[in-house]
Design a protein around this motif. Structure first.
Motif, short mmCIF file in Angstrom:
data_model
loop_
_atom_site.label_atom_id
_atom_site.label_comp_id
_atom_site.label_asym_id
_atom_site.label_seq_id
_atom_site.Cartn_x
_atom_site.Cartn_y
_atom_site.Cartn_z
N ARG A 46 0.84 -1.21 0.00
CA ARG A 46 0.00 0.00 0.00
C ARG A 46 0.87 1.26 0.00
O ARG A 46 0.57 2.23 -0.67
CB ARG A 46 -0.92 0.01 1.22
CG ARG A 46 -2.22 -0.71 1.02
CD ARG A 46 -3.25 -0.38 2.10
NE ARG A 46 -2.75 -0.50 3.46
CZ ARG A 46 -2.68 -1.63 4.16
NH1 ARG A 46 -3.07 -2.76 3.62
NH2 ARG A 46 -2.22 -1.63 5.39
N LEU A 47 1.95 1.23 0.77
CA LEU A 47 2.83 2.40 0.85
C LEU A 47 3.62 2.63 -0.43
O LEU A 47 3.82 3.76 -0.85
CB LEU A 47 3.82 2.24 2.01
CG LEU A 47 3.25 2.45 3.40
CD1 LEU A 47 4.31 2.12 4.44
CD2 LEU A 47 2.78 3.88 3.58
N THR A 48 4.09 1.57 -1.04
CA THR A 48 4.94 1.72 -2.22
C THR A 48 4.14 1.79 -3.50
O THR A 48 4.67 2.20 -4.53
CB THR A 48 5.94 0.55 -2.32
OG1 THR A 48 5.22 -0.68 -2.40
CG2 THR A 48 6.88 0.54 -1.14
N GLY A 49 2.88 1.40 -3.47
CA GLY A 49 2.06 1.40 -4.67
C GLY A 49 2.42 0.22 -5.56
O GLY A 49 3.52 -0.31 -5.51
N ALA A 50 1.46 -0.19 -6.34
CA ALA A 50 1.69 -1.32 -7.24
C ALA A 50 2.55 -0.86 -8.40
O ALA A 50 2.20 0.06 -9.12
CB ALA A 50 0.36 -1.87 -7.74
N GLN A 51 3.69 -1.48 -8.57
CA GLN A 51 4.59 -1.14 -9.66
C GLN A 51 4.31 -2.08 -10.84
O GLN A 51 4.36 -3.29 -10.68
CB GLN A 51 6.05 -1.30 -9.22
CG GLN A 51 6.43 -0.42 -8.05
CD GLN A 51 6.38 1.05 -8.40
OE1 GLN A 51 6.82 1.44 -9.47
NE2 GLN A 51 5.85 1.85 -7.52
N PRO A 52 4.00 -1.53 -12.00
CA PRO A 52 3.73 -2.40 -13.15
C PRO A 52 5.00 -3.11 -13.61
O PRO A 52 6.10 -2.58 -13.47
CB PRO A 52 3.22 -1.43 -14.22
CG PRO A 52 3.78 -0.11 -13.83
CD PRO A 52 3.91 -0.12 -12.33
N THR A 53 4.82 -4.28 -14.17
CA THR A 53 5.96 -5.01 -14.73
C THR A 53 6.31 -4.41 -16.08
O THR A 53 5.50 -3.69 -16.69
CB THR A 53 5.62 -6.49 -14.91
OG1 THR A 53 4.56 -6.59 -15.87
CG2 THR A 53 5.20 -7.14 -13.60
N LEU A 54 7.50 -4.68 -16.56
CA LEU A 54 7.92 -4.19 -17.88
C LEU A 54 6.96 -4.70 -18.95
O LEU A 54 6.57 -3.97 -19.86
CB LEU A 54 9.36 -4.63 -18.18
CG LEU A 54 9.91 -4.23 -19.54
CD1 LEU A 54 9.89 -2.70 -19.70
CD2 LEU A 54 11.31 -4.76 -19.73
N LYS A 55 6.56 -5.96 -18.83
CA LYS A 55 5.62 -6.54 -19.80
C LYS A 55 4.33 -5.73 -19.84
O LYS A 55 3.83 -5.39 -20.92
CB LYS A 55 5.33 -7.99 -19.43
CG LYS A 55 4.29 -8.65 -20.30
CD LYS A 55 3.97 -10.04 -19.80
CE LYS A 55 2.79 -10.62 -20.53
NZ LYS A 55 2.41 -11.94 -20.02
N ASN A 56 3.77 -5.41 -18.67
CA ASN A 56 2.52 -4.65 -18.63
C ASN A 56 2.70 -3.23 -19.17
O ASN A 56 1.79 -2.68 -19.78
CB ASN A 56 1.96 -4.62 -17.22
CG ASN A 56 1.42 -5.97 -16.79
OD1 ASN A 56 1.12 -6.81 -17.63
ND2 ASN A 56 1.31 -6.19 -15.50
N LEU A 57 3.86 -2.63 -18.93
CA LEU A 57 4.12 -1.30 -19.48
C LEU A 57 4.14 -1.33 -21.00
O LEU A 57 3.58 -0.46 -21.67
CB LEU A 57 5.45 -0.76 -18.95
CG LEU A 57 5.45 -0.25 -17.52
CD1 LEU A 57 6.88 0.08 -17.09
CD2 LEU A 57 4.57 0.97 -17.38
N ILE A 58 4.81 -2.35 -21.56
CA ILE A 58 4.90 -2.45 -23.01
C ILE A 58 3.53 -2.75 -23.62
O ILE A 58 3.12 -2.11 -24.58
CB ILE A 58 5.94 -3.53 -23.41
CG1 ILE A 58 7.34 -3.05 -23.03
CG2 ILE A 58 5.85 -3.84 -24.90
CD1 ILE A 58 8.41 -4.11 -23.16
N LEU A 59 2.83 -3.72 -23.04
CA LEU A 59 1.52 -4.08 -23.58
C LEU A 59 0.49 -2.97 -23.40
O LEU A 59 -0.45 -2.86 -24.18
CB LEU A 59 1.02 -5.38 -22.93
CG LEU A 59 1.81 -6.63 -23.28
CD1 LEU A 59 1.29 -7.83 -22.50
CD2 LEU A 59 1.75 -6.90 -24.78
N GLY A 60 0.67 -2.14 -22.38
CA GLY A 60 -0.27 -1.06 -22.13
C GLY A 60 0.10 0.23 -22.82
O GLY A 60 -0.56 1.25 -22.65
N GLY A 61 1.15 0.20 -23.62
CA GLY A 61 1.62 1.40 -24.31
C GLY A 61 0.71 1.80 -25.45
O GLY A 61 -0.36 1.21 -25.66
#
Length: 81
Positions: A46-61
C-alpha cells in the motif's frame, strides 16, 4: 500498549513476537543508531504502490495500429574503408 521499538538484541530473541505485532502496526528495530522497519507485506505494498511489470508497461503502451513496421531490405550505402 504493544511494543513498537526494539533493540536488535531484543528483536532477535523475540522475533516471533515482533512479526506478530507487525501484523497490526510497523515495528522499529534499532541497530547502531539506525532504524529498520518491519511491517506486513500488504501494508508495504500500500505504501509503495503497485509497480507495473515491464511486460505490462509495453503491452499497455500506445497502439501501433497503422504504423508500418516493415523492414527496409535495400542494401545500405557503400563505405570506403
Amino acid at each position: 500498549m504493544p511494543h513498537t521499538e526494539w533493540s536488535i538484541a531484543d528483536a532477535k530473541s523475540k522475533l516471533s513476537e515482533v512479526l506478530n505485532l507487525a501484523e497490526q502496526e510497523a515495528q522499529i528495530i534499532t541497530r547502531r543508531d539506525r532504524q529498520y522497519v518491519v511491517m506486513n507485506g500488504d501494508a508495504y505494498r500500500r505504501l509503495t504502490g503497485a509497480q507495473p511489470t515491464l511486460k505490462n508497461l509495453i503491452l499497455g503502451g500506445p497502439s501501433l495500429d497503422g504504423v508500418d513496421l516493415k523492414r527496409d531490405l535495400s542494401p545500405g550505402r557503400e563505405l570506403e574503408l
